[in-house]
Structures are given as structure tokens and as C-alpha cells.
Scaffold this active site. Structure first.
Site, PDB file in Angstrom:
ATOM      1  N   ARG A  24       8.384  -3.525   6.822  1.00 31.02           N
ATOM      2  CA  ARG A  24       9.315  -3.967   5.771  1.00 31.02           C
ATOM      3  C   ARG A  24      10.759  -3.741   6.190  1.00 31.02           C
ATOM      4  O   ARG A  24      11.606  -4.610   5.988  1.00 31.02           O
ATOM      5  CB  ARG A  24       9.028  -3.250   4.448  1.00 31.02           C
ATOM      6  CG  ARG A  24       7.695  -3.640   3.825  1.00 31.02           C
ATOM      7  CD  ARG A  24       7.400  -2.847   2.572  1.00 31.02           C
ATOM      8  NE  ARG A  24       7.379  -1.423   2.892  1.00 31.02           N
ATOM      9  CZ  ARG A  24       7.470  -0.448   1.996  1.00 31.02           C
ATOM     10  NH1 ARG A  24       7.600  -0.727   0.711  1.00 31.02           N
ATOM     11  NH2 ARG A  24       7.435   0.816   2.370  1.00 31.02           N
ATOM     12  N   ASN A  42       4.837  -4.167   0.432  1.00 27.89           N
ATOM     13  CA  ASN A  42       3.448  -3.919   0.792  1.00 27.89           C
ATOM     14  C   ASN A  42       2.558  -4.362  -0.357  1.00 27.89           C
ATOM     15  O   ASN A  42       2.980  -4.334  -1.520  1.00 27.89           O
ATOM     16  CB  ASN A  42       3.209  -2.423   1.042  1.00 27.89           C
ATOM     17  CG  ASN A  42       3.777  -1.952   2.363  1.00 27.89           C
ATOM     18  OD1 ASN A  42       3.981  -2.731   3.286  1.00 27.89           O
ATOM     19  ND2 ASN A  42       4.026  -0.661   2.463  1.00 27.89           N
TER      20      ASN A  42
END
EC number: 3.6.1.7
Length: 99
Positions: A24, A42
Site C-alpha cells: 500500500r 488491504n
């Protein structure tokens, strides 16, 4: 507006070893470097998903990055892109990591 500057929005989901490897953070950094906006998070399925918005040429570059590079310790098995559409304006002002 020239073809390469047409604004588009596309959703994505990345499969493989993409959690616990700073995916990320690297996705956010690459998106910002390209001047894109959107988000990344996520999922409870062990994938990473999000949305990209920006000029089509920059979004295409980011899609390739998501499919082939990712973070240094990630292993990407598959990248799905869907809901692609031309937009008149950006829905976001930044590229965010969603918790």
C-alpha cells in the site's frame, strides 16, 4: 482534451503476496509520483484493492506498475481492473491509504 489527457477512473484488485510487504505504501508513493489520485486498502481476502483516477496515459502506467512491479518484497500473481470509465473531474484530491 487530447487522448492522453482524458481523465479516467478504474478500480483494481491485486492478488499474490501483497499484504505485509508495504504494498500500500509503495502504491501510494507511485500514484503520487505520477500525479494520480485515489485510494488503496488491504482486504480480508488477502488482496489489495483500490481506485485510480487521472489522465489515461498516467493511469495506464500505474496499471502496468501494479501488474508487474509493486513493492520490492511483493509477488504479484494477478491484477484485475474493472469499472473503467471516462470522468469529467477527479473525485479525490490525493492518493490515500485506507485502513
Amino acid at each position: 482534451m487530447a487522448e492522453g489527457n482524458t481523465l479516467i477512473s478504474v478500480d483494481y484488485e491485486i492478488f499474490g503476496k501483497v499484504q505485509g510487504v508495504f504494498f500500500r505504501k509503495h502504491t501510494q508513493a507511485e500514484g503520487k509520483k505520477l500525479g494520480l489520485v485515489g485510494w488503496v486498502q488491504n482486504t480480508d481476502r488477502g488482496t489489495v484493492q483500490g481506485q485510480l483516477q487521472g489522465p489515461i496515459s498516467k493511469v495506464r502506467h500505474m496499471q502496468e506498475w501494479l501488474e508487474t512491479r509493486g513493492s520490492p518484497k511483493s509477488h504479484i500473481d494477478k491484477a484485475n481492473f474493472n469499472n473503467e470509465k471516462v470522468i469529467l473531474k477527479l473525485d479525490y484530491s490525493d492518493f490515500q491509504i485506507v485502513k
